[in-house]
Design a protein around this motif. Structure first.
Motif, short mmCIF file in Angstrom:
data_model
loop_
_atom_site.label_atom_id
_atom_site.label_comp_id
_atom_site.label_asym_id
_atom_site.label_seq_id
_atom_site.Cartn_x
_atom_site.Cartn_y
_atom_site.Cartn_z
N THR A 1 0.83 -1.20 0.00
CA THR A 1 0.00 0.00 0.00
C THR A 1 0.87 1.25 0.00
N SER A 2 1.92 1.26 0.80
CA SER A 2 2.82 2.41 0.86
C SER A 2 3.55 2.59 -0.47
N SER A 3 4.00 1.49 -1.06
CA SER A 3 4.69 1.57 -2.34
C SER A 3 3.76 2.08 -3.43
N VAL B 1 3.35 5.88 -2.96
CA VAL B 1 4.54 6.61 -3.40
C VAL B 1 4.59 6.65 -4.92
N LEU B 2 4.30 5.52 -5.55
CA LEU B 2 4.30 5.47 -7.02
C LEU B 2 3.25 6.41 -7.60
N ALA B 3 2.07 6.45 -7.00
CA ALA B 3 1.01 7.34 -7.48
C ALA B 3 1.40 8.80 -7.34
N VAL B 4 2.03 9.17 -6.24
CA VAL B 4 2.46 10.56 -6.03
C VAL B 4 3.54 10.93 -7.04
N LEU B 5 4.51 10.04 -7.26
CA LEU B 5 5.56 10.32 -8.23
C LEU B 5 5.02 10.42 -9.65
N ALA B 6 4.08 9.56 -10.01
CA ALA B 6 3.49 9.61 -11.34
C ALA B 6 2.70 10.90 -11.54
N ALA B 7 1.94 11.31 -10.54
CA ALA B 7 1.18 12.55 -10.63
C ALA B 7 2.12 13.76 -10.73
#
Length: 58
Positions: free
Chosen positions: A11-13, A16-22
Motif C-alpha cells: 500500500t505504501s509503495s 509513493v508510485l502514485a504521487v511520483l506519477a502525478a
C-alpha cells in the motif's frame, strides 16, 4: 485478521508510485504550457526568452 507487513508495504509503495506519477505528469504539462506561453510572458514583462528561462531555473 489484521493487515500484515507485506500488505502495508504494498500500500505504501503504491501510494509513493502514485504521487511520483502525478508529479511527473504535472511537470510535463507545466513544461508544455510554459513553452507555449513563454513568448507572450516575455513580451508582457519587456524581457527576453533567456531572461524568463533564467528566472524559471533559479
Amino acid at each position: 485478521m489484521s493487515a500484515g507487513p507485506t500488505t502495508t508495504a504494498r500500500t505504501s509503495s503504491g501510494l509513493v508510485l502514485a504521487v511520483l506519477a502525478a508529479s511527473q505528469f504535472l511537470m510535463t504539462v507545466d513544461s508544455s504550457v510554459m513553452n507555449v506561453s513563454m513568448a507572450a510572458v516575455a513580451a508582457d514583462l519587456g524581457t527576453t526568452i533567456t531572461g524568463i528561462q533564467t528566472a524559471i531555473t533559479l
